[in-house]
Design a protein around this motif. Structure first.
Motif, mmCIF file in Angstrom:
data_model
loop_
_atom_site.group_PDB
_atom_site.id
_atom_site.type_symbol
_atom_site.label_atom_id
_atom_site.label_comp_id
_atom_site.label_asym_id
_atom_site.label_seq_id
_atom_site.Cartn_x
_atom_site.Cartn_y
_atom_site.Cartn_z
ATOM 1 N N ARG A 114 0.841 -1.208 0.000
ATOM 2 C CA ARG A 114 0.000 0.000 0.000
ATOM 3 C C ARG A 114 0.873 1.255 0.000
ATOM 4 N N VAL A 115 1.855 1.295 0.889
ATOM 5 C CA VAL A 115 2.715 2.477 1.002
ATOM 6 C C VAL A 115 3.639 2.586 -0.223
ATOM 7 N N ALA A 116 4.033 1.456 -0.780
ATOM 8 C CA ALA A 116 4.857 1.481 -1.999
ATOM 9 C C ALA A 116 4.081 2.122 -3.152
ATOM 10 N N LYS A 117 2.825 1.766 -3.275
ATOM 11 C CA LYS A 117 1.975 2.341 -4.332
ATOM 12 C C LYS A 117 1.845 3.843 -4.141
ATOM 13 N N LEU A 118 1.627 4.266 -2.905
ATOM 14 C CA LEU A 118 1.530 5.689 -2.599
ATOM 15 C C LEU A 118 2.841 6.405 -2.885
ATOM 16 N N THR A 119 3.951 5.762 -2.545
ATOM 17 C CA THR A 119 5.271 6.349 -2.782
ATOM 18 C C THR A 119 5.507 6.598 -4.268
ATOM 19 N N LYS A 120 5.185 5.605 -5.085
ATOM 20 C CA LYS A 120 5.391 5.750 -6.534
ATOM 21 C C LYS A 120 4.481 6.815 -7.125
ATOM 22 N N GLU A 121 3.255 6.882 -6.634
ATOM 23 C CA GLU A 121 2.311 7.877 -7.151
ATOM 24 C C GLU A 121 2.737 9.298 -6.789
ATOM 25 N N GLU A 122 3.268 9.486 -5.586
ATOM 26 C CA GLU A 122 3.598 10.834 -5.112
ATOM 27 C C GLU A 122 5.005 11.285 -5.478
ATOM 28 N N PHE A 123 5.965 10.333 -5.513
ATOM 29 C CA PHE A 123 7.363 10.733 -5.661
ATOM 30 C C PHE A 123 8.066 10.126 -6.877
ATOM 31 N N GLY A 124 7.385 9.237 -7.596
ATOM 32 C CA GLY A 124 7.991 8.637 -8.787
ATOM 33 C C GLY A 124 8.767 7.369 -8.477
ATOM 34 N N ASP A 125 9.489 6.871 -9.482
ATOM 35 C CA ASP A 125 10.249 5.631 -9.334
ATOM 36 C C ASP A 125 11.400 5.805 -8.343
#
Length: 329
Positions: A114-125
């Motif tokens: 869940r947090v990985a998905k949020l991280t990619k959406e907000e901050f990119g790869d």
């Protein structure tokens, strides 16, 4: 006429000779690189790199965030401790760095995803993934509640699987990335009172090596992996009172500096201090009684205090019921 068996033998000889020649060339190249002054070595530029550090709410994770942000990296820290996250953010921003923090329970794979998905959406790869979070119980095996053993493996090794599965696909598609596994010298040598910890760190060392082998087998040349295996570190809250003879425990700042250097140089495995490589060699050639005597002399007590479990600066103590009913868990 050459028979099939003769041909296979000849081919095997050619393969062996070829392997030896190539291996000698690689060894010579490694020796030359190791002997070069730092000014001549190739260092990876961290400026603008997206760096994710698990367990970044304190200790080594916080210091890595400070060090790498100072070199222009954009930092994302995960931790289960929100107060720790806020303090890391405060310190990094105070020195002018770019940093974001997200609360994540690494012991639960659904929360990691869940947090990985949020991280990619907000901050990119993510360009550099540092699996740093760790747990320590510090009890004899038969005194360790099952839930703490499970927690040790959930955080110290299984979380690595979930974070890598979350961020590796994008690294492979770009053929660019770096995965750092913060393991331990306890991933090479067993220590009393650290059975669950050592087993999880052995697994972490194997995870890194197997992942590197798998990437090479798939022809992924741009994604690097590094396993970091330090001796006992001071000021992390995990081994502050460890009894160590002959070899001093490590300063947190020295370990952080060495890890950053290893990332920049894309080293495959780092042992801190490097002299401990000899310990691994001796373990392979010496009889077990010698190995056991040496390790028990070097580390008389790895956990002298009453057993606790540390997860990202939060102390989790077994209940009295668990302590009494360990064998029945």
């Amino acid at each position: 006429m050459v028979s099939k068996s003769d041909y296979n033998l000849l081919q095997s000889i050619v393969d062996v000779v070829g392997f030896i020649v190539i291996a000698l060339g690689i060894i010579a190249q490694s020796i030359v690189r190791a002997c070069l002054p730092k000014s001549y070595r190739k260092f990876k530029n961290l400026n603008g790199q997206n760096v994710l550090i698990t367990g970044g709410g304190g200790g080594l994770g916080r210091l890595l965030a400070l060090r790498m942000a100072n070199q222009g990296a954009k930092i994302i820290v995960w931790d289960v401790n929100q107060e720790g996250i806020e303090e890391t953010l405060k310190q990094v921003k105070a020195q002018g760095g770019t940093i974001h923090g997200l609360k994540c329970d690494l012991s639960k794979n659904e929360d990691v995803y869940r947090v990985a998905k949020l991280t990619k959406e907000e901050f990119g790869d993510i360009d550099i993934l540092i699996n740093n979070a760790g747990v320590l119980s510090g009890k004899f095996l038969l005194d360790t509640p099952d839930r703490l053993i499970q927690l040790t493996f959930d955080v110290n090794i299984l979380a690595h699987f979930w974070t890598v599965k979350a961020f590796l696909p994008a690294m492979i598609s770009r053929n660019k990335g770096h995965i750092i596994t913060i393991a331990s010298m306890a991933g090479h040598v067993g220590v009393s009172k650290l059975v669950d910890y050592c087993a999880s760190k052995y697994a972490a060392v194997g995870f890194d090596e197997s992942l590197r082998m798998e990437l090479e087998d798939q022809g992924v040349t741009g994604v690097k992996t590094t396993a970091v295996c330090p001796y006992f570190i001071q000021s992390t809250g995990m081994f502050g009172n460890v009894h160590s003879r002959f070899l001093s425990t490590l300063k947190l700042s020295d370990v952080a500096d060495r890890i950053v250097e290893a990332i920049q140089r894309e080293e495959e495995q780092v042992m801190i201090p490097s002299v401990l490589r000899l310990t691994i060699l001796l373990k392979l050639v010496m009889p077990w009684p010698v190995v056991s005597m040496f390790m028990r002399g070097l580390v008389p007590d790895a956990a002298p205090e009453e057993p606790t479990n540390k997860l990202n600066n939060n102390m989790v103590k077994p209940t009295s019921k668990e302590a009494v009913n360990v064998k029945n868990d």
